[in-house]
Design a protein around this motif. Structure first.
Motif, PDB file in Angstrom:
ATOM      1  N   ARG A 178       0.828  -1.206   0.000  1.00 12.87           N
ATOM      2  CA  ARG A 178       0.000   0.000   0.000  1.00 12.87           C
ATOM      3  C   ARG A 178       0.865   1.259   0.000  1.00 12.87           C
ATOM      4  O   ARG A 178       0.578   2.224  -0.710  1.00 12.87           O
ATOM      5  N   GLN A 179       1.937   1.233   0.781  1.00 13.61           N
ATOM      6  CA  GLN A 179       2.797   2.413   0.862  1.00 13.61           C
ATOM      7  C   GLN A 179       3.481   2.683  -0.482  1.00 13.61           C
ATOM      8  O   GLN A 179       3.545   3.834  -0.938  1.00 13.61           O
ATOM      9  N   LYS A 180       3.972   1.625  -1.124  1.00 11.67           N
ATOM     10  CA  LYS A 180       4.609   1.796  -2.435  1.00 11.67           C
ATOM     11  C   LYS A 180       3.608   2.295  -3.475  1.00 11.67           C
ATOM     12  O   LYS A 180       3.943   3.109  -4.339  1.00 11.67           O
ATOM     13  N   ALA A 181       2.387   1.799  -3.384  1.00 14.82           N
ATOM     14  CA  ALA A 181       1.350   2.244  -4.314  1.00 14.82           C
ATOM     15  C   ALA A 181       1.043   3.726  -4.118  1.00 14.82           C
ATOM     16  O   ALA A 181       0.885   4.470  -5.093  1.00 14.82           O
ATOM     17  N   MET A 182       1.001   4.164  -2.863  1.00 16.55           N
ATOM     18  CA  MET A 182       0.734   5.578  -2.603  1.00 16.55           C
ATOM     19  C   MET A 182       1.875   6.441  -3.112  1.00 16.55           C
ATOM     20  O   MET A 182       1.649   7.514  -3.687  1.00 16.55           O
ATOM     21  N   ASP A 183       3.093   5.975  -2.925  1.00 11.58           N
ATOM     22  CA  ASP A 183       4.259   6.710  -3.438  1.00 11.58           C
ATOM     23  C   ASP A 183       4.177   6.845  -4.957  1.00 11.58           C
ATOM     24  O   ASP A 183       4.506   7.904  -5.519  1.00 11.58           O
ATOM     25  N   HIS A 184       3.742   5.772  -5.615  1.00 13.93           N
ATOM     26  CA  HIS A 184       3.640   5.794  -7.075  1.00 13.93           C
ATOM     27  C   HIS A 184       2.570   6.789  -7.522  1.00 13.93           C
ATOM     28  O   HIS A 184       2.791   7.565  -8.455  1.00 13.93           O
ATOM     29  N   VAL A 209      -5.112   2.523 -10.455  1.00 14.96           N
ATOM     30  CA  VAL A 209      -4.955   1.236  -9.765  1.00 14.96           C
ATOM     31  C   VAL A 209      -4.098   1.414  -8.521  1.00 14.96           C
ATOM     32  O   VAL A 209      -4.415   0.893  -7.437  1.00 14.96           O
ATOM     33  N   ALA A 210      -3.004   2.156  -8.652  1.00 15.81           N
ATOM     34  CA  ALA A 210      -2.127   2.404  -7.500  1.00 15.81           C
ATOM     35  C   ALA A 210      -2.890   3.121  -6.395  1.00 15.81           C
ATOM     36  O   ALA A 210      -2.737   2.800  -5.202  1.00 15.81           O
ATOM     37  N   LEU A 211      -3.724   4.085  -6.766  1.00 18.22           N
ATOM     38  CA  LEU A 211      -4.516   4.811  -5.774  1.00 18.22           C
ATOM     39  C   LEU A 211      -5.462   3.866  -5.048  1.00 18.22           C
ATOM     40  O   LEU A 211      -5.596   3.925  -3.816  1.00 18.22           O
ATOM     41  N   ASN A 212      -6.115   2.988  -5.789  1.00 16.83           N
ATOM     42  CA  ASN A 212      -7.005   2.014  -5.155  1.00 16.83           C
ATOM     43  C   ASN A 212      -6.237   1.084  -4.227  1.00 16.83           C
ATOM     44  O   ASN A 212      -6.681   0.791  -3.105  1.00 16.83           O
ATOM     45  N   THR A 213      -5.084   0.607  -4.671  1.00 20.25           N
ATOM     46  CA  THR A 213      -4.275  -0.287  -3.842  1.00 20.25           C
ATOM     47  C   THR A 213      -3.901   0.382  -2.523  1.00 20.25           C
ATOM     48  O   THR A 213      -3.939  -0.238  -1.454  1.00 20.25           O
ATOM     49  N   ALA A 214      -3.562   1.659  -2.592  1.00 15.67           N
ATOM     50  CA  ALA A 214      -3.192   2.387  -1.378  1.00 15.67           C
ATOM     51  C   ALA A 214      -4.372   2.523  -0.426  1.00 15.67           C
ATOM     52  O   ALA A 214      -4.221   2.400   0.796  1.00 15.67           O
ATOM     53  N   PHE A 215      -5.561   2.763  -0.958  1.00 15.26           N
ATOM     54  CA  PHE A 215      -6.736   3.038  -0.128  1.00 15.26           C
ATOM     55  C   PHE A 215      -7.621   1.824   0.105  1.00 15.26           C
ATOM     56  O   PHE A 215      -8.651   1.935   0.771  1.00 15.26           O
ATOM     57  N   ALA A 216      -7.247   0.663  -0.425  1.00 13.84           N
ATOM     58  CA  ALA A 216      -8.107  -0.513  -0.314  1.00 13.84           C
ATOM     59  C   ALA A 216      -8.337  -0.895   1.145  1.00 13.84           C
ATOM     60  O   ALA A 216      -7.400  -1.280   1.844  1.00 13.84           O
ATOM     61  N   ARG A 217      -9.576  -0.753   1.583  1.00 15.56           N
ATOM     62  CA  ARG A 217      -9.948  -1.154   2.939  1.00 15.56           C
ATOM     63  C   ARG A 217     -10.900  -2.336   2.924  1.00 15.56           C
ATOM     64  O   ARG A 217     -10.863  -3.176   3.809  1.00 15.56           O
ATOM     65  N   ASP A 218     -11.787  -2.365   1.910  1.00 14.35           N
ATOM     66  CA  ASP A 218     -12.758  -3.450   1.881  1.00 14.35           C
ATOM     67  C   ASP A 218     -13.292  -3.656   0.480  1.00 14.35           C
ATOM     68  O   ASP A 218     -13.050  -2.860  -0.434  1.00 14.35           O
ATOM     69  N   GLY A 219     -14.005  -4.725   0.320  1.00 12.10           N
ATOM     70  CA  GLY A 219     -14.559  -5.154  -0.947  1.00 12.10           C
ATOM     71  C   GLY A 219     -14.924  -6.614  -0.794  1.00 12.10           C
ATOM     72  O   GLY A 219     -15.038  -7.129   0.320  1.00 12.10           O
ATOM     73  N   ALA A 220     -15.085  -7.312  -1.894  1.00 13.22           N
ATOM     74  CA  ALA A 220     -15.488  -8.713  -1.844  1.00 13.22           C
ATOM     75  C   ALA A 220     -14.266  -9.629  -1.937  1.00 13.22           C
ATOM     76  O   ALA A 220     -13.334  -9.359  -2.696  1.00 13.22           O
ATOM     77  N   PHE A 221     -14.302 -10.713  -1.169  1.00 16.57           N
ATOM     78  CA  PHE A 221     -13.317 -11.781  -1.289  1.00 16.57           C
ATOM     79  C   PHE A 221     -14.078 -13.070  -1.546  1.00 16.57           C
ATOM     80  O   PHE A 221     -14.948 -13.469  -0.752  1.00 16.57           O
TER      81      PHE A 221
END
Length: 442
Positions: free
Chosen positions: A33-39, A145-157
């Motif tokens: 998540r941190q790397k995605a936010m940096d990107h 996509v990177a933004l979503n990865t950084a902020f991903a808290r929930d969704g379906a599994f």
């Protein structure tokens, strides 16, 4: 500057969110998540200067002061208020979120024989699956996509074990509410179907507010050997809601994956669909129907990477545009050097109902193997006047005759919908969009 302001707000909100998520369950994804936010911070939002976003301008939907971090003070929603958005004709599993937060009272999940639950609970219960698959398939170089990865808290599994068959369809539904503010949500879905597993999934995003709503969604689908996945996206939101949706599919040997994307509403919709054929004899199907009018924009981007021999892909997108609606289709099929005996078909057909409607279409083939069958093409036109005259000469009113022709034009993109009740629902929506009761018996 508007886009920079939202970007700055996202960066600061990410730091706040990470402090709130100081929990061992999130440890496996913290660095990702941190790397995605940096990107994202380095790259920013995509603009029309980016080739892949040449025909889609995000500025009009990024000007709002979105609420970014969900909380639990949203108003209660009763089932009767949202029943019409579910496929209530049949029994289904349901995973429902309100403003990005799981709604247990509207959901029906299970862990009996297979797992239908939330991404956040999987972080606790299925750490190995998350570590192995999270952010491994979606294009992390793409800034949304990177933004979503950084902020991903929930969704379906969704996890289907070896040779398991999910006994009824699964509905994933995201509701957005809010009387006081604009809202941005970033759901993350992960679908794992092991060898021989089978599942049918329906996904829907729906705004229940007149305020601006922006959903930035990412779904990763893994189909292992001989797995079968049918995934249907129903997009029929109101004119203040926008959706940026990215779906990546990884297929192993002998797997079958079908993704249907049906776009009938929303201010701006951007669908990115990437398939990767990583084993022999994969079968990949992509169908899309877009019917939109004034002030609406739908952009469908697809990419199929044929990496192994003896694989098949079929892509059929139909579009009907009225008023000043704008459509985009950008489809790319890449046949790699070792992918001999590939059979790939791609077609995009469009009807413009007004002089102000427009479509930018760009089907593409990149072939590096020499023993293949590949075809692609696109058409842009208007209704057939002779066919219209024929129907009217048989006593059919002009409005209904036009609707019948438009339905006949687009309906073959419904052929691969394997849930009869969903097919009926899609037919009803299409009839509503075409302003006619088609009285279809299926």
């Amino acid at each position: 500057r508007i886009m920079e302001q939202l970007k700055d707000k996202l960066v600061s909100s990410f730091m706040v969110m990470e402090n709130e998520l100081d929990n061992p369950d999130w440890a496996p994804v913290f660095d990702i998540r941190q790397k995605a936010m940096d990107h994202f911070e380095a790259k920013g939002f995509p603009t029309k200067k980016d080739e892949e976003w040449k025909y889609t301008n995000l500025k009009p939907i990024l000007k709002f002061d979105y609420k970014l971090i969900p909380n639990r003070d949203h108003e209660d929603i009763e089932f009767k208020d949202v029943k019409r958005f579910f496929l209530h004709d049949i029994d289904t599993y349901r995973i429902v979120f309100i403003n990005g937060i799981y709604s247990s009272w509207l959901s029906q999940t299970t862990h009996h024989g297979f797992d239908v639950c939330t991404f956040s609970s999987a972080l606790h219960r299925f750490k190995d699956h998350i570590s192995k698959h999270f952010a491994k398939y979606a294009d992390g170089e793409e800034s949304m996509v990177a933004l979503n990865t950084a902020f991903a808290r929930d969704g379906a599994f969704i996890h289907v074990p070896k040779n398991a068959v999910v006994n009824k369809p699964i509905e994933i539904v995201f509701f957005t509410t809010g009387e006081a503010s604009e809202v941005m949500t970033q759901p993350r879905n992960l679908v794992l179907v092991e060898e021989g597993g089978q599942v049918q999934i329906i996904e829907r995003h729906r705004s229940l507010t007149d305020h601006a709503v922006l959903t930035n969604s990412v779904t990763e689908i893994v189909a292992e050997q001989n797995a079968r996945v049918d995934f249907y996206k129903v997009q029929n939101d109101n004119n203040t809601a926008s959706l940026i949706d990215h779906t990546s599919v990884s297929q192993a040997k002998d797997s079958y994956v079908n993704v249907g994307t049906f776009s009938f509403g929303g201010k701006l919709v951007r669908n990115t669909l990437n398939f990767s054929s990583n084993g022999e004899n994969t079968e990949s199907h992509m169908d899309g129907i877009t019917i939109i009018g004034d002030g609406q924009h739908v952009d469908n981007h697809t990419r199929v990477d044929h990496k192994m021999p003896n694989c098949y892909s079929r892509e059929l997108y139909k579009g009907i545009y009225d008023g000043n609606a704008h459509g985009v289709f950008n489809g790319k099929v890449i046949v790699h050097l070792d992918a001999q005996k590939t059979n790939a078909f791609q077609s995009n057909n469009n009807i413009l109902l007004s002089d102000k409607a427009s479509i930018d279409t760009k089907p593409q083939l990149e072939i590096f193997a020499d023993d293949v069958k590949c075809s692609h093409g696109c058409t842009v036109g208007q209704l057939d006047e002779e066919a219209l005259f024929y129907l009217r000469s048989r006593g059919i009113p002009e409005a209904k005759a036009k609707a019948l022709l438009m339905y006949a034009f687009s309906a073959d993109a419904l052929n691969y919908v394997k849930i009869p009740e969903l097919k009926i629902r899609l037919n009803r929506i299409m009839g509503q969009k075409l302003n006619v009761d088609l009285d279809l018996e299926l």
